[in-house]
Design a protein around this motif. Sequence first.
Motif, PDB file in Angstrom:
ATOM      1  N   LEU A  18       3.262  17.155   9.141  1.00 39.19           N
ATOM      2  CA  LEU A  18       3.708  16.744  10.399  1.00 39.19           C
ATOM      3  C   LEU A  18       3.367  15.394  10.585  1.00 39.19           C
ATOM      4  O   LEU A  18       2.027  15.039  10.861  1.00 39.19           O
ATOM      5  CB  LEU A  18       3.132  17.475  11.548  1.00 39.19           C
ATOM      6  N   GLY A  19       4.183  14.473  10.042  1.00 39.14           N
ATOM      7  CA  GLY A  19       3.925  13.044   9.987  1.00 39.14           C
ATOM      8  C   GLY A  19       5.346  12.418  10.332  1.00 39.14           C
ATOM      9  O   GLY A  19       6.388  13.186  10.088  1.00 39.14           O
ATOM     10  N   CYS A  20       5.746  11.327  10.521  1.00 38.89           N
ATOM     11  CA  CYS A  20       6.999  10.725  10.835  1.00 38.89           C
ATOM     12  C   CYS A  20       7.514  10.253   9.652  1.00 38.89           C
ATOM     13  O   CYS A  20       8.865  10.068   9.524  1.00 38.89           O
ATOM     14  CB  CYS A  20       6.871   9.458  11.827  1.00 38.89           C
ATOM     15  N   GLY A  21       6.684  10.128   8.545  1.00 41.38           N
ATOM     16  CA  GLY A  21       7.442   9.748   7.477  1.00 41.38           C
ATOM     17  C   GLY A  21       7.676   8.084   7.571  1.00 41.38           C
ATOM     18  O   GLY A  21       6.883   7.411   8.348  1.00 41.38           O
ATOM     19  N   GLY A  22       8.389   7.630   6.830  1.00 39.51           N
ATOM     20  CA  GLY A  22       8.645   5.905   6.714  1.00 39.51           C
ATOM     21  C   GLY A  22       7.741   5.453   6.140  1.00 39.51           C
ATOM     22  O   GLY A  22       7.007   5.559   4.943  1.00 39.51           O
ATOM     23  N   ARG A  23       7.267   3.981   6.678  1.00 43.02           N
ATOM     24  CA  ARG A  23       6.608   3.088   5.803  1.00 43.02           C
ATOM     25  C   ARG A  23       4.894   3.080   6.070  1.00 43.02           C
ATOM     26  O   ARG A  23       4.162   2.873   5.510  1.00 43.02           O
ATOM     27  CB  ARG A  23       7.013   1.739   5.864  1.00 43.02           C
ATOM     28  N   GLY A  24       4.630   3.968   7.335  1.00 41.82           N
ATOM     29  CA  GLY A  24       3.226   4.122   7.840  1.00 41.82           C
ATOM     30  C   GLY A  24       3.084   2.523   8.364  1.00 41.82           C
ATOM     31  O   GLY A  24       3.712   1.566   8.286  1.00 41.82           O
ATOM     32  N   TYR A  25       1.703   2.545   9.324  1.00 43.80           N
ATOM     33  CA  TYR A  25       1.407   1.301   9.583  1.00 43.80           C
ATOM     34  C   TYR A  25      -0.478   1.081   9.181  1.00 43.80           C
ATOM     35  O   TYR A  25      -1.184   1.866   9.050  1.00 43.80           O
ATOM     36  CB  TYR A  25       1.195   1.326  11.140  1.00 43.80           C
ATOM     37  N   SER A  26      -0.485  -0.179   8.950  1.00 43.04           N
ATOM     38  CA  SER A  26      -1.869  -0.410   8.288  1.00 43.04           C
ATOM     39  C   SER A  26      -2.792  -0.743   9.551  1.00 43.04           C
ATOM     40  O   SER A  26      -2.359  -0.819  10.720  1.00 43.04           O
ATOM     41  CB  SER A  26      -1.805  -1.922   7.537  1.00 43.04           C
ATOM     42  N   VAL A  27      -4.140  -0.664   9.451  1.00 48.51           N
ATOM     43  CA  VAL A  27      -4.997  -0.911  10.497  1.00 48.51           C
ATOM     44  C   VAL A  27      -4.810  -2.281  11.190  1.00 48.51           C
ATOM     45  O   VAL A  27      -4.681  -2.385  12.480  1.00 48.51           O
ATOM     46  CB  VAL A  27      -6.454  -0.832   9.862  1.00 48.51           C
ATOM     47  N   ARG A  28      -4.533  -3.633  10.301  1.00 49.72           N
ATOM     48  CA  ARG A  28      -4.198  -4.579  10.879  1.00 49.72           C
ATOM     49  C   ARG A  28      -2.907  -4.553  11.862  1.00 49.72           C
ATOM     50  O   ARG A  28      -2.893  -5.200  12.845  1.00 49.72           O
ATOM     51  CB  ARG A  28      -4.176  -5.533   9.771  1.00 49.72           C
ATOM     52  N   GLU A  29      -2.019  -3.929  11.232  1.00 55.16           N
ATOM     53  CA  GLU A  29      -0.733  -3.703  12.149  1.00 55.16           C
ATOM     54  C   GLU A  29      -1.043  -2.735  13.647  1.00 55.16           C
ATOM     55  O   GLU A  29      -0.503  -3.295  14.654  1.00 55.16           O
ATOM     56  CB  GLU A  29       0.458  -2.917  11.513  1.00 55.16           C
ATOM     57  N   THR A  34      -3.243  -2.308  -0.347  1.00 53.71           N
ATOM     58  CA  THR A  34      -2.136  -2.217   0.478  1.00 53.71           C
ATOM     59  C   THR A  34      -1.645  -3.583   0.782  1.00 53.71           C
ATOM     60  O   THR A  34      -2.133  -4.621   0.522  1.00 53.71           O
ATOM     61  CB  THR A  34      -2.481  -1.447   1.724  1.00 53.71           C
ATOM     62  N   HIS A  35      -0.340  -3.760   1.588  1.00 49.51           N
ATOM     63  CA  HIS A  35       0.194  -5.260   1.775  1.00 49.51           C
ATOM     64  C   HIS A  35      -0.755  -6.025   2.454  1.00 49.51           C
ATOM     65  O   HIS A  35      -0.750  -7.264   2.216  1.00 49.51           O
ATOM     66  CB  HIS A  35       1.495  -5.046   2.498  1.00 49.51           C
ATOM     67  N   ASP A  36      -1.580  -5.702   3.434  1.00 49.01           N
ATOM     68  CA  ASP A  36      -2.602  -6.457   3.964  1.00 49.01           C
ATOM     69  C   ASP A  36      -4.006  -6.140   3.671  1.00 49.01           C
ATOM     70  O   ASP A  36      -4.761  -6.570   4.431  1.00 49.01           O
ATOM     71  CB  ASP A  36      -2.500  -6.614   5.566  1.00 49.01           C
ATOM     72  N   GLY A  37      -4.233  -5.227   2.937  1.00 46.44           N
ATOM     73  CA  GLY A  37      -5.635  -4.763   2.305  1.00 46.44           C
ATOM     74  C   GLY A  37      -6.193  -3.883   3.166  1.00 46.44           C
ATOM     75  O   GLY A  37      -7.276  -3.283   2.922  1.00 46.44           O
ATOM     76  N   THR A  38      -5.542  -3.357   4.382  1.00 45.51           N
ATOM     77  CA  THR A  38      -6.186  -2.376   5.201  1.00 45.51           C
ATOM     78  C   THR A  38      -5.311  -0.861   5.051  1.00 45.51           C
ATOM     79  O   THR A  38      -4.411  -1.076   4.455  1.00 45.51           O
ATOM     80  CB  THR A  38      -6.159  -2.785   6.903  1.00 45.51           C
TER      81      THR A  38
END
Length: 333
Positions: free
Chosen positions: A247-258, A212-216
């Motif tokens: 049932l999710g918002c879609g979009g890009r999601g968020y990483s654990v670090r974010e 993933t973009h930041d590994g998490t």
Amino acid sequence: MRILVTGGAGYIGSVVTEELVSGGHETVVYDSLCKGHRGALVRGAKLVVGDLMNGALLGRTLEENRIEAVIHMAADSLVGESVEAPQKYYSNNVVAGLSLLDAMMEPGVRRLVFSSTAATYGEPEKQPIEESDTNNPTNPYGETKLAIEHALRWYDNAYKLRYASLRYFNAAGATERCGEVHDPETHLIPIVLQAAAGRRERVEIYGDDYPTHDGTCVRDYIHVVDLARAHILALGILDERSAIYNLGCGGRGYSVREVIETARAVTGREIPTHIGPRRAGDPAVLIASSEKIRRELGWQPTMQVLRVIIESAWRWMQSHPNGYEERQRESQK
Ligand code: UFG
């Protein structure tokens, strides 16, 4: 409508109950209180303390309250635990789920909204995940939820039991009254906020070597109120048809670090972290396509921004430092 909510004293169940009561529905909560909290019971809803395996009590509750639809949320829902203890999941999710369906047959209750999960997809083939994508659960939790979905398909075919199965992604956030309290807590956002509140030393990040973009790991966080509102919309189709919705918002999601960064910004606290090993069974990315529910039911998330979700959870945690304990004591006086 007159509605029975199994698991209505739990985290998501209490928010669904809030929405039902405020929408003018007569609501009966059926909960064993094994994991649910008496203090989470919403004013205006009736509580029946019982086990799903108690078919006689379930049947009486459905008949006496002239229930027209059931929202079935009572279940075990931890991926890791399900791998360690599959018997518990087959028993509490499958056997108990079938006991509920049996109890609904006799009084002729033929409408059901079912809490399902993104864990039915297993390691997804593509992102965002669509409802028509292959189901290939990688743990007993997802497998047991899928087993009930399969049963529902045949109950619909034979008995015209209409159902809406809602495959939740990552529910988070709180209302003013209802929030997340699990013991032990395993979910990322409450854990991060506990660390912010000084109630745990640090957050262990389960792996930073994912593609993933930041590994998490990246997840699709959905505010529990938006999730709850989808249940009310889903009730509306059950005179006509059955359906399965992500049932999710879609979009890009968020990483654990974010998530951790956002929680630092919201709380103004440090939140120490530590990189640990991967947690077994965690897919790198889980993002819903929520096109189908938007298109067919007009569902529209109102709190997609992670900061807003975390702010609501933080507010609740600060106003309920001991979870539901105080309110529980009050109601026992
Ligand atoms: N995580 C950490 N540290 C923690 C806790 C979690 O790094 O202390 C990570 C997890 O590895 C995962 C992410 O944060 O990558 C989210 O973890 P959660 O435990 O909050 O949620 P899950 O994605 O594992 O599971 C949730 C529900 C399940 C459901 C699943 C479907 O809890 O019931 O979403 O997407 F099946």
